[in-house]
Structure formats: C-alpha cells, structure tokens
Scaffold this active site. Sequence first.
Site, mmCIF file in Angstrom:
data_model
loop_
_atom_site.group_PDB
_atom_site.id
_atom_site.type_symbol
_atom_site.label_atom_id
_atom_site.label_comp_id
_atom_site.label_asym_id
_atom_site.label_seq_id
_atom_site.Cartn_x
_atom_site.Cartn_y
_atom_site.Cartn_z
ATOM 1 C CE LYS A 71 -4.105 -1.856 2.341
ATOM 2 N NZ LYS A 71 -5.096 -1.590 3.398
ATOM 3 C CG ASP A 108 -8.325 0.701 3.897
ATOM 4 O OD1 ASP A 108 -9.118 -0.154 3.446
ATOM 5 O OD2 ASP A 108 -7.089 0.605 3.773
ATOM 6 C CB ALA A 135 0.211 4.004 15.889
ATOM 7 N N GLY A 136 -0.717 1.412 13.424
ATOM 8 C CA GLY A 136 -0.255 0.811 12.175
ATOM 9 C C GLY A 136 -0.998 1.406 10.987
#
Length: 278
Positions: A71, A108, A135-136
Amino acid sequence: MIVSGKARLAGVIGWPVGHSRSPRLHGYWLEQYGIDGAYVPLAVPPERIEDAIRALPALGFRGANVTVPHKEAALRIVDRVDPVARRIGAVNTIVVGEDGRLEGRNTDAYGFITNLRQGAPEWRPAAGPALVLGAGGAARAVVAALVDAGVPEIRLYNRTVAKAEALARDVGGPIRVVTEPEPAGAALLVNTTTLGMAGQPPLDLDLATLAPEAVVTDIVYTPLITPLLAAARARGNVVVDGLGMLLHQAVPGFEAWFGVRPEVTGELREFVLNGLAA
Ligand code: ATR
C-alpha cells in the site's frame, strides 16, 4: 462465471494474496449485477510491484486493489494521489483513468466510518473523544476518518509511542498521543491492533471505567466477535464488528471499475462470512 472477450478487468495485488477476501467479495457483486467482468488475485512480490502496477493500463485493467505489503509503495508509483490517501500514506485502490494514468485512492477510511455509522446509528462524532488503540496502517485510516467526521478529540494509544506521534503528525487534526489506554471519558473505543485476532494474544484492556453509552468497535473480524467486543457487549455497550469495514471499503473501487455502485447487504455479509469459515 463466464467472461467474454470484452470483460472489464480488475484485481487485488498482494504478497501473499491467497488469504484475500476481495475476489470472493467482488465476484459476488459481478454475479449479482450480471456484469461482464472479472476480479482476480494478483500475487506480486515486492521487487516487481512497480512493473506490475505500471502494467495495469497496458493490460487493459480498469484498476486494482492493493493490499499488504504494497500500500505504501503504490502511493509512490501512481501518477495522482487523492488527498485522503496522501494523508494516510497508503493507496488501497487504483483507478486507471481515461488517459491511462494511474489514480491512487484510499477507501479504508470511508469503509471504517460507513461501517461504524451503519452499525451504531446512534453514534455521533460530537458525542466526545475517541480512544484509538494502535498506530499501524489501519489506524491511519481510522484516525483520518474520525478527524474528517468531526470527532473533537482522538486519544491515540500505541505500544510504540513514536509510531503514534508520527501518525498524529502525518494525519493532522485534534489527535492527542496518550501513554495509557484509559477508556474513561471516551464516547468511542476502536481497536486497530492485531490483538484479539485468531492466533494472536488477546487485547488486555480493563473496561471498568468505560461509559455505558460508549460505542466499541474492532477492525479485527476473525473472530467476528473479538474478546474486546464480547466484553463490551456483556457490559451493555453497543458494539460494531469489523467485517463491514472490509465490505464497505470495496464499494468505491467496484463502482469506478465496473460502473455500478454495489450494495452491502446482509446476504453479502453471510456470503463473505461463509468464505472465512472455509
Ligand atoms: P495494520 O496495517 O493492520 O494496522 P500493522 O501496521 O502491523 O498492521 O500494525 C499493527 C498494530 O498492532 C500496531 O499498532 C502494533 O503496535 P506497535 O506499533 O507497537 O508494533 C500493534 N500490536 C501488534 N502486536 C502487539 C502486541 N503484542 N502488543 C501491543 N500492540 C501490538
């Protein structure tokens, strides 16, 4: 499903890609709407990602979804990046334009907020602070969605504090990095970590101080009801499972490639759930 020589083409690029639910999901809609099209898994290793994305227009693809671990690379490769994808730092949907140029989007955040609003129609962004755990990559989309919805304060907790600080800087907005995952005062609690997923350790969070009217959601959907959601539901909190985020994030891509805005229905949920069990 029989496709003709004129079939519209799209797919999902990942490495590995065998676990992806997207072919089943898009395949269901293609069938449902009687569209002459195909949506295929595209297993692309990291060293070929630029070649693969650049090849989409040459192969006549309308576009593709991009999943782990590509991504961030996709954001650097495409010709144009929409503002939401830029803030999140990741592209999950590529649309090939009329001119053959590659447009990178991120759906998303849309998927998260649409699922939350449908699953908890009584939730209002202005109701109060949100506590976000993790926090990914997924957290970046969740936080962007909450900022854009108008949540007055986002309390961001992550095991690795530096990653939470980087997220706050990149996404921007009323984000406060916190060093304890304290649910008191939160109107919304979101788990974006992998904790609670089948095969992973459970999320160890004491809900004793969580307000009874707070909404709790988890982006993990295997299992559908994570230990966090089960504990929150047992206390009487409204809970929203994570499957809908997967279903809703797929809507804008399908519409752009195949020309129909598809519906997320109960039957679709069942169909994708049966695929998870298989
Ligand atoms: P995704 O793209 O799905 O968000 P990710 O980028 O790998 O996945 O992020 C995983 C998140 O789960 C991170 O917030 C990670 O915390 P760190 O940033 O500290 O690594 C969190 N996470 C994973 N395993 C964890 C554990 N055992 N304890 C606490 N947090 C964990």
